[in-house]
Design an enzyme around this catalytic site. Structure first.
Site, PDB file in Angstrom:
ATOM      1  N   TYR A  53     -23.992  16.283  11.954  1.00  0.00           N
ATOM      2  CA  TYR A  53     -22.940  15.215  12.556  1.00  0.00           C
ATOM      3  C   TYR A  53     -21.863  16.013  12.869  1.00  0.00           C
ATOM      4  CZ  TYR A  53     -20.129  11.081  12.960  1.00  0.00           C
ATOM      5  OH  TYR A  53     -19.419   9.969  13.497  1.00  0.00           O
ATOM      6  N   HIS A  88      -4.126  -3.089  -0.618  1.00  0.00           N
ATOM      7  CA  HIS A  88      -4.779  -4.205  -1.302  1.00  0.00           C
ATOM      8  C   HIS A  88      -5.722  -4.946   0.036  1.00  0.00           C
ATOM      9  CE1 HIS A  88      -2.244  -4.927  -4.842  1.00  0.00           C
ATOM     10  NE2 HIS A  88      -2.186  -3.855  -4.699  1.00  0.00           N
ATOM     11  N   GLY A 139       0.971  -1.213  -0.061  1.00  0.00           N
ATOM     12  CA  GLY A 139       0.050   0.062  -0.034  1.00  0.00           C
ATOM     13  C   GLY A 139       0.761   1.273   0.050  1.00  0.00           C
ATOM     14  N   ASN A 140       0.137   2.288  -0.235  1.00  0.00           N
ATOM     15  CA  ASN A 140       1.024   3.687  -0.466  1.00  0.00           C
ATOM     16  C   ASN A 140      -0.063   4.827  -0.230  1.00  0.00           C
ATOM     17  OD1 ASN A 140       0.161   4.344  -3.311  1.00  0.00           O
ATOM     18  ND2 ASN A 140       1.204   2.156  -3.552  1.00  0.00           N
ATOM     19  N   SER A 199       6.984   4.982  -5.156  1.00  0.00           N
ATOM     20  CA  SER A 199       6.006   3.947  -5.400  1.00  0.00           C
ATOM     21  C   SER A 199       5.787   3.737  -6.671  1.00  0.00           C
ATOM     22  CB  SER A 199       4.674   4.362  -4.597  1.00  0.00           C
ATOM     23  OG  SER A 199       3.881   3.483  -5.048  1.00  0.00           O
ATOM     24  N   SER A 200       5.797   2.367  -7.181  1.00  0.00           N
ATOM     25  CA  SER A 200       5.479   2.036  -8.539  1.00  0.00           C
ATOM     26  C   SER A 200       4.037   2.648  -9.090  1.00  0.00           C
ATOM     27  CB  SER A 200       5.438   0.414  -8.539  1.00  0.00           C
ATOM     28  OG  SER A 200       4.626  -0.033  -7.730  1.00  0.00           O
ATOM     29  N   ASP A 201       3.279   2.862  -7.957  1.00  0.00           N
ATOM     30  CA  ASP A 201       2.033   3.491  -8.614  1.00  0.00           C
ATOM     31  C   ASP A 201       1.867   4.851  -8.550  1.00  0.00           C
ATOM     32  OD1 ASP A 201       0.515   1.025  -8.434  1.00  0.00           O
ATOM     33  OD2 ASP A 201       0.909   0.866  -6.283  1.00  0.00           O
ATOM     34  N   HIS A 209      -3.668   3.807  -1.790  1.00  0.00           N
ATOM     35  CA  HIS A 209      -3.928   2.688  -2.280  1.00  0.00           C
ATOM     36  C   HIS A 209      -3.419   1.501  -1.346  1.00  0.00           C
ATOM     37  CE1 HIS A 209      -4.021  -0.633  -5.455  1.00  0.00           C
ATOM     38  NE2 HIS A 209      -2.535  -0.689  -5.388  1.00  0.00           N
ATOM     39  N   ASP A 248     -23.732   6.786   4.722  1.00  0.00           N
ATOM     40  CA  ASP A 248     -23.000   7.709   5.672  1.00  0.00           C
ATOM     41  C   ASP A 248     -21.970   8.447   4.777  1.00  0.00           C
ATOM     42  OD1 ASP A 248     -24.446   7.652   7.964  1.00  0.00           O
ATOM     43  OD2 ASP A 248     -23.310   6.190   8.900  1.00  0.00           O
ATOM     44  N   SER A 275       9.016   3.042  -3.055  1.00  0.00           N
ATOM     45  CA  SER A 275       8.807   1.898  -3.525  1.00  0.00           C
ATOM     46  C   SER A 275       9.335   0.728  -2.783  1.00  0.00           C
ATOM     47  CB  SER A 275       9.028   1.609  -4.837  1.00  0.00           C
ATOM     48  OG  SER A 275       8.522   0.447  -5.502  1.00  0.00           O
ATOM     49  N   HIS A 310      -7.678  -5.712  -9.563  1.00  0.00           N
ATOM     50  CA  HIS A 310      -6.682  -4.978  -8.776  1.00  0.00           C
ATOM     51  C   HIS A 310      -6.990  -4.963  -7.547  1.00  0.00           C
ATOM     52  CE1 HIS A 310      -2.987  -1.992  -9.081  1.00  0.00           C
ATOM     53  NE2 HIS A 310      -3.060  -2.715  -7.790  1.00  0.00           N
TER      54      HIS A 310
END
Lengths: 232, 232, 232, 232
Positions: D230, D98, D29-30, D75-77, D96, D121, D46, D172
């Site tokens: 709220y 998983h 994740g990143n 990061s590769s993303d 991001h 919500d 990364s 993905h």
């Protein structure tokens, strides 16, 4: 020091149990603690993370839902708490969470069937799921009507709030209550555990039968009947 | 100091493992530890939270189920423990929990099929589910009869309590036992793990076959047979 | 100090990761660390709880499976490790666990289908499930044959152990490996995560299609190909 | 000290939340944090484990995806983040992961249906699942195209990125965003919780209906509408 500090502390302690028991993430829940002599309850402020809570931040509200003391806005569910306290005069604590399994049953709009003694130790009935409200009620005073939706469903089904201390609000999530805020929190954890076990029971055998009456009565009575022999 | 302090300590240590192993919430379980020379066992007091337990609070009970020492009321399941100790003379520890997956199988009234070597490492049989009792037995001396229901089911199925150290009581939850209280707790955790794996196995493939005999024998024998080569 | 201390420490550190990553309970797993120059590997002793392990307790075994140094009996799965080290000369760490979801796929005797990029980041193939062995092999030198069963399955399916660093042994559980013990442990956790996601994917949509080739290649190549751009 | 230290610290803090919220294992994740005045964002390097991160290791990248400051590879993303920041000018944080349940829905290539108020919500729409890209786009500038795939899917479906702050990328995993990095992380945890509840809801009742409009509007409006009540 506020003259409400005892219920602020009780509400604070009970609220802090919710993340410890894995019943909430972020601000997805609230607990209140009532003092019937003073005619008020202390409730979590709206949208404040659990780690930022203190007893003094608990908002004091009367049974009509009007804030009596406190600078913060009370939980958006406050009117539901107020309605239940006003009409069900033996309860002193109410909990609302979006705990995972109980919420899934609420989203499926199904009662949680009584499949075993874990459930019967706490109530002789399926955990009821009140149907979603009519659109007019939703558009109106929603949280106030949620309280009546719960009470009306109990009346219709002939349930006693003193025996069955939990309900699913259809498409929404569980509410639980009890004679103390600590008991109401306990009931939230029981509701979640029973919800998970019932889910698994149906997955393991899709025609699993309801628990038979003799076992329902035995387990409920040994914990809650006149000749109970559970606990000290 | 009580002359029973050794089994009180053993029972205390074993009880405290249950929440650590995620096998119980609140007071949903109990462990006992027996001394066969003294003819008694130490068991958790009824309804006392794990965090409030001490060795001295463990209640001493004989194999007829009568309290021998202690001011607290013993677990409501005490008579089931007493019956099993009285008739199965090689066990010195018994555990009862409502652990999630094992309880779900009990609620579905199904044996847990032997699907893999994790299971076969511990018994060559499906984990048996004793049927719920007749209503007359439930209404009578329920916990006492639960002990007999377990033993009768083992007799009927030709099972040995020395090989298969766990059972599901239909609609209720698992009981496990062992030569020591620590082994009985170990068996509770194994029962829960095997129950979860078997649930998933059927979800992944609904006609998953039972483990074949050669693998059952191999895995059980390498851990428990005369030529076992597992452990030190 | 043993001349094997470097692999004993590596094996110790890697073994201690298993409970931290929730891949084992009790003694349900083992890791080994090889030194190819010395022609040996260090492996967990059989049946010793993780909390009692020390580097010095790791047993030194050669690639024929014979103990070279150490007073404790090595893991009952030692011969499987030995066979794989002997024949797959680029691996220096092997892990065996009974992690919940991967074991359930093994019990269902199914390959884990490649459904997404989490899987493709690690291999371009379904995670293979080797069939259970013939009864004769089970009754014979079981752990030794398990190693050959894994290797033969890779040969039959045309898989490379350098690309696909994990396997399910049918009815049993996963084995993973890697260029280092730490990488082998990483692969065990990946195998478990992918197994859980694949289980859920089929539950959410029972005809979920395999990942298409372009995505399989892209994700594997960006991490492992000649032009990889993942990591430092 | 870098003139980007404020977004490096924000990105660092937000990245460190991912393992605490059980949204990632290892480096799965990143998170990035943008400063629109400076026209750059700080993003996780990364393949670096969370426990080795420091604010100074966060890489500074502009909205074209070019590294502006930092010795580590981002990061590769990164290009997906850059595209979204460039075109969606009200967001300052992107996440991001998983995470298990959200990734399973992505692998099943299904939108997550809105079943309850927990979902409402946060958005009035099903959580959209963008289809996997054409093979040509995958083989080309994959991460760059992923950003366009997300934006094009929002356009096609008539969704607003300001209201619906999360998406599944088919096969993905989820991406989420928000006005701050902390809000984007919050949205990742919400996405995962809603994904789990929706999975369970369908298991409990396979024809569970979508939440009705009145409840969708009520819950979204009370938190996000012009008359919201709220929070503080």
């Amino acid at each position: 020091m506020s003259k409400y500090i005892h219920i602020q502390e009780a509400a604070y302690e009970a609220n802090m149990q919710l993340p410890k028991l894995n019943l909430v993430i972020f601000t997805f829940g609230n607990v209140s603690a009532a003092d019937r002599d003073l005619g008020v309850f202390a409730i979590k402020p709206s949208g404040v993370p659990y780690e930022d809570l203190t007893p003094a931040k608990m908002v004091i509200v009367d049974f009509e839902g009007k804030t009596v003391e406190g600078n913060l806005r009370p939980s958006s569910d406050t009117l539901t708490h107020a309605v239940l306290y006003k009409h069900w005069d033996k309860i002193n604590g109410i909990v609302h969470t979006h705990s995972t399994y109980a919420t899934a049953w609420a989203q499926a709009q199904r009662d949680i069937p009584i499949f075993g003694t874990t459930h019967a130790d706490h109530t002789t009935n399926d955990i009821p799921c009140a149907p979603p409200m009519d659109d007019e009620m939703i558009k109106g005073d929603y949280e106030y009507q949620t309280g009546f939706q719960i009470m009306n469903h109990f009346k219709e089904k002939g349930l006693s709030y003193e025996e069955t201390e939990m309900v699913l609000v259809g498409n929404h999530a569980p509410f639980t209550w009890g004679k103390t805020p600590a008991k109401a929190v306990y009931n939230s954890a029981v509701c979640e555990a029973v919800a998970q076990m019932a889910f698994l029971t149906e997955q393991i055998r899709n025609d699993s039968p309801r628990l038979k009456d003799a076992l329902i009565q035995k387990h409920f009575e040994r914990k809650h009947g006149p000749n109970s022999y559970y606990g000290q």
